[in-house]
Write a protein that holds these residues in place. Structure first.
Motif, PDB file in Angstrom:
ATOM      1  N   THR A   1      -5.697  10.109  -2.312  1.00  0.00           N
ATOM      2  CA  THR A   1      -4.404  10.229  -2.523  1.00  0.00           C
ATOM      3  C   THR A   1      -3.997  10.465  -4.041  1.00  0.00           C
ATOM      4  O   THR A   1      -3.218  11.376  -4.152  1.00  0.00           O
ATOM      5  CB  THR A   1      -3.882   8.474  -2.757  1.00  0.00           C
ATOM      6  N   THR A   2      -4.979  10.208  -5.066  1.00  0.00           N
ATOM      7  CA  THR A   2      -4.677  10.688  -6.411  1.00  0.00           C
ATOM      8  C   THR A   2      -4.979  12.200  -6.593  1.00  0.00           C
ATOM      9  O   THR A   2      -4.316  12.773  -7.072  1.00  0.00           O
ATOM     10  CB  THR A   2      -5.447   9.936  -7.313  1.00  0.00           C
TER      11      THR A   2
ATOM     12  N   VAL B   1       8.241  12.609  -2.170  1.00  0.00           N
ATOM     13  CA  VAL B   1       6.746  12.232  -1.953  1.00  0.00           C
ATOM     14  C   VAL B   1       6.355  11.029  -2.119  1.00  0.00           C
ATOM     15  O   VAL B   1       6.907  10.274  -3.003  1.00  0.00           O
ATOM     16  CB  VAL B   1       5.994  13.007  -3.166  1.00  0.00           C
ATOM     17  N   THR B   2       5.569  10.359  -1.220  1.00  0.00           N
ATOM     18  CA  THR B   2       5.323   9.104  -1.126  1.00  0.00           C
ATOM     19  C   THR B   2       4.022   8.508  -0.519  1.00  0.00           C
ATOM     20  O   THR B   2       3.442   9.617   0.349  1.00  0.00           O
ATOM     21  CB  THR B   2       6.216   8.355  -0.122  1.00  0.00           C
TER      22      THR B   2
ATOM     23  N   GLY C   1      -4.950   9.427   2.324  1.00  0.00           N
ATOM     24  CA  GLY C   1      -5.930   8.299   1.697  1.00  0.00           C
ATOM     25  C   GLY C   1      -6.350   7.454   2.417  1.00  0.00           C
ATOM     26  O   GLY C   1      -6.639   7.365   3.807  1.00  0.00           O
ATOM     27  N   THR C   2      -6.967   6.244   1.673  1.00  0.00           N
ATOM     28  CA  THR C   2      -7.600   5.007   2.377  1.00  0.00           C
ATOM     29  C   THR C   2      -6.274   4.058   2.775  1.00  0.00           C
ATOM     30  O   THR C   2      -5.703   3.713   1.784  1.00  0.00           O
ATOM     31  CB  THR C   2      -8.526   4.196   1.488  1.00  0.00           C
ATOM     32  N   LEU C   3      -6.079   3.675   4.027  1.00  0.00           N
ATOM     33  CA  LEU C   3      -4.760   3.126   4.321  1.00  0.00           C
ATOM     34  C   LEU C   3      -5.202   1.364   4.017  1.00  0.00           C
ATOM     35  O   LEU C   3      -6.131   0.766   4.475  1.00  0.00           O
ATOM     36  CB  LEU C   3      -4.521   3.057   5.952  1.00  0.00           C
ATOM     37  N   VAL C   4      -4.105   0.715   3.358  1.00  0.00           N
ATOM     38  CA  VAL C   4      -4.037  -0.560   2.832  1.00  0.00           C
ATOM     39  C   VAL C   4      -3.075  -1.022   3.924  1.00  0.00           C
ATOM     40  O   VAL C   4      -1.938  -0.989   3.858  1.00  0.00           O
ATOM     41  CB  VAL C   4      -3.845  -0.914   1.524  1.00  0.00           C
ATOM     42  N   ARG C   5      -3.657  -2.015   4.887  1.00  0.00           N
ATOM     43  CA  ARG C   5      -2.670  -2.566   6.011  1.00  0.00           C
ATOM     44  C   ARG C   5      -2.042  -3.595   5.431  1.00  0.00           C
ATOM     45  O   ARG C   5      -0.730  -3.663   5.845  1.00  0.00           O
ATOM     46  CB  ARG C   5      -3.763  -3.020   6.927  1.00  0.00           C
ATOM     47  N   LYS C   6      -2.281  -4.172   4.194  1.00  0.00           N
ATOM     48  CA  LYS C   6      -1.426  -5.126   3.768  1.00  0.00           C
ATOM     49  C   LYS C   6      -0.211  -4.660   3.116  1.00  0.00           C
ATOM     50  O   LYS C   6       0.936  -5.477   3.313  1.00  0.00           O
ATOM     51  CB  LYS C   6      -1.962  -6.018   2.778  1.00  0.00           C
ATOM     52  N   SER C   7      -0.008  -3.437   2.404  1.00  0.00           N
ATOM     53  CA  SER C   7       0.884  -2.920   1.957  1.00  0.00           C
ATOM     54  C   SER C   7       1.506  -1.608   2.687  1.00  0.00           C
ATOM     55  O   SER C   7       2.379  -0.983   2.345  1.00  0.00           O
ATOM     56  CB  SER C   7       0.631  -2.524   0.620  1.00  0.00           C
ATOM     57  N   LEU C   8       0.680  -1.493   3.806  1.00  0.00           N
ATOM     58  CA  LEU C   8       1.280  -0.252   4.405  1.00  0.00           C
ATOM     59  C   LEU C   8       1.261   1.058   3.893  1.00  0.00           C
ATOM     60  O   LEU C   8       2.328   1.835   3.727  1.00  0.00           O
ATOM     61  CB  LEU C   8       2.409  -0.400   5.326  1.00  0.00           C
ATOM     62  N   SER C   9       0.357   1.390   3.106  1.00  0.00           N
ATOM     63  CA  SER C   9       0.204   2.302   2.057  1.00  0.00           C
ATOM     64  C   SER C   9      -1.110   3.109   1.842  1.00  0.00           C
ATOM     65  O   SER C   9      -2.031   2.435   2.493  1.00  0.00           O
ATOM     66  CB  SER C   9       0.641   1.873   0.719  1.00  0.00           C
ATOM     67  N   TYR C  10      -1.115   4.114   1.204  1.00  0.00           N
ATOM     68  CA  TYR C  10      -2.515   4.984   1.069  1.00  0.00           C
ATOM     69  C   TYR C  10      -2.769   4.816  -0.419  1.00  0.00           C
ATOM     70  O   TYR C  10      -1.981   5.238  -1.204  1.00  0.00           O
ATOM     71  CB  TYR C  10      -2.364   6.356   1.515  1.00  0.00           C
TER      72      TYR C  10
END
Length: 268
Positions: free
Chosen positions: A156-157, A119-120, A142-151
């Motif tokens: 997400t939570t 799970v990631t 979730g909301t994409l954070v482009r700087k970290s390429l993550s949600y």
């Protein structure tokens, strides 16, 4: 280390953490606190950071999270060592979490193709595992954070709340004997907190530069952590700060039970 190189790394470290104390920088760069104060004075004059009481703060915007490309080239050898040590604690048929850290990505790169559920919230981790036929990948949105390429964010939570895993592997910006683990970005910290809450065992991935630091947002107290996976540069003095907690420190040279002060060789 040349002065210019130390200044460059010091600026990068303060920008990555958001802030650092003189004592922390003195320990990391192995010079006196007086030398660090002179360094910070010069760097402030050059407009590279701002001195604060007892340390320095970043001149970056309020979003203290470094871009993925920046983090990808920081302490590469140490992060790879941490990742390779952590992979040894993943077993067939485990259900695990990998966060959006670069160390977790290195860990994904090292995972063998075996029956496993991952799970990631990381696009990079999911992309790395896409061709592993035996690994089931669950990517939470979730909301994409482009700087970290993550949600990140409530979606997400909330998605993470639906799962239960054997092991969570999460990184941090700081690990402190009193404050616990912390991160420079509040939204990432909330995701990591939830990840730790849904796992039976929590592994914190932290190279030697993370010890003793307190980043902006607290993730979890030390009582919520089962293992700290670090690299060989982490000193015995750094580990001794955790001797009052039942946390096990894993280094390439072996297992170190910080509470019992016992090192057990395990061929890492």
């Amino acid at each position: 280390m040349l002065v210019a190189e130390r200044h460059k790394k010091m600026t990068s470290l303060v920008n990555e953490r958001g802030s650092s104390r003189v004592s922390e920088l003195s320990r990391i760069f192995k010079v006196t606190e007086e030398t660090i104060r002179r360094d910070l004075e010069k760097l402030e004059t050059e407009g590279k950071l701002k001195r604060s009481h007892g340390g320095a703060v970043s001149l970056k915007s309020n979003d203290l999270e470094s871009s993925y490309s920046e983090r990808e080239i920081q302490n590469v050898q140490e992060k790879m060592a941490v990742a390779e040590a952590a992979v040894k604690y993943v077993s067939s048929n485990d259900r695990i979490i990998l966060d959006a850290s670069t160390t977790a990505w290195y860990m994904a790169k090292s995972l063998p193709d075996m029956p496993l559920t991952v799970v990631t919230n990381s696009m990079k981790v999911a992309a790395e595992l896409v061709n592993r036929e035996k690994i089931t990948v669950i990517s939470v949105g979730g909301t994409l954070v482009r700087k970290s390429l993550s949600y990140v964010g409530p979606q997400t939570t909330n998605a993470l709340e639906s799962y239960h895993v054997n092991k969570a592997f999460i990184s941090c910006q700081g690990i402190h004997s009193v404050r616990g683990i912390s991160d420079s970005n509040e939204m990432q910290a909330l995701v990591k907190k939830k990840m730790s809450e849904i796992a039976d065992e929590v592994y914190v991935l932290a190279d030697y530069t993370k010890f003793g630091l307190q980043a902006f947002s607290r993730v979890a107290p030390l009582q919520a952590i089962d293992y700290i996976v670090t690299d060989s540069k982490t000193s015995e003095n750094q580990i001794k700060e955790f001797q009052d907690y039942s946390v096990v420190v894993i280094r390439p040279y072996g297992l170190h039970d910080a509470k019992k002060q016992i090192i057990a060789k395990d061929n890492l």
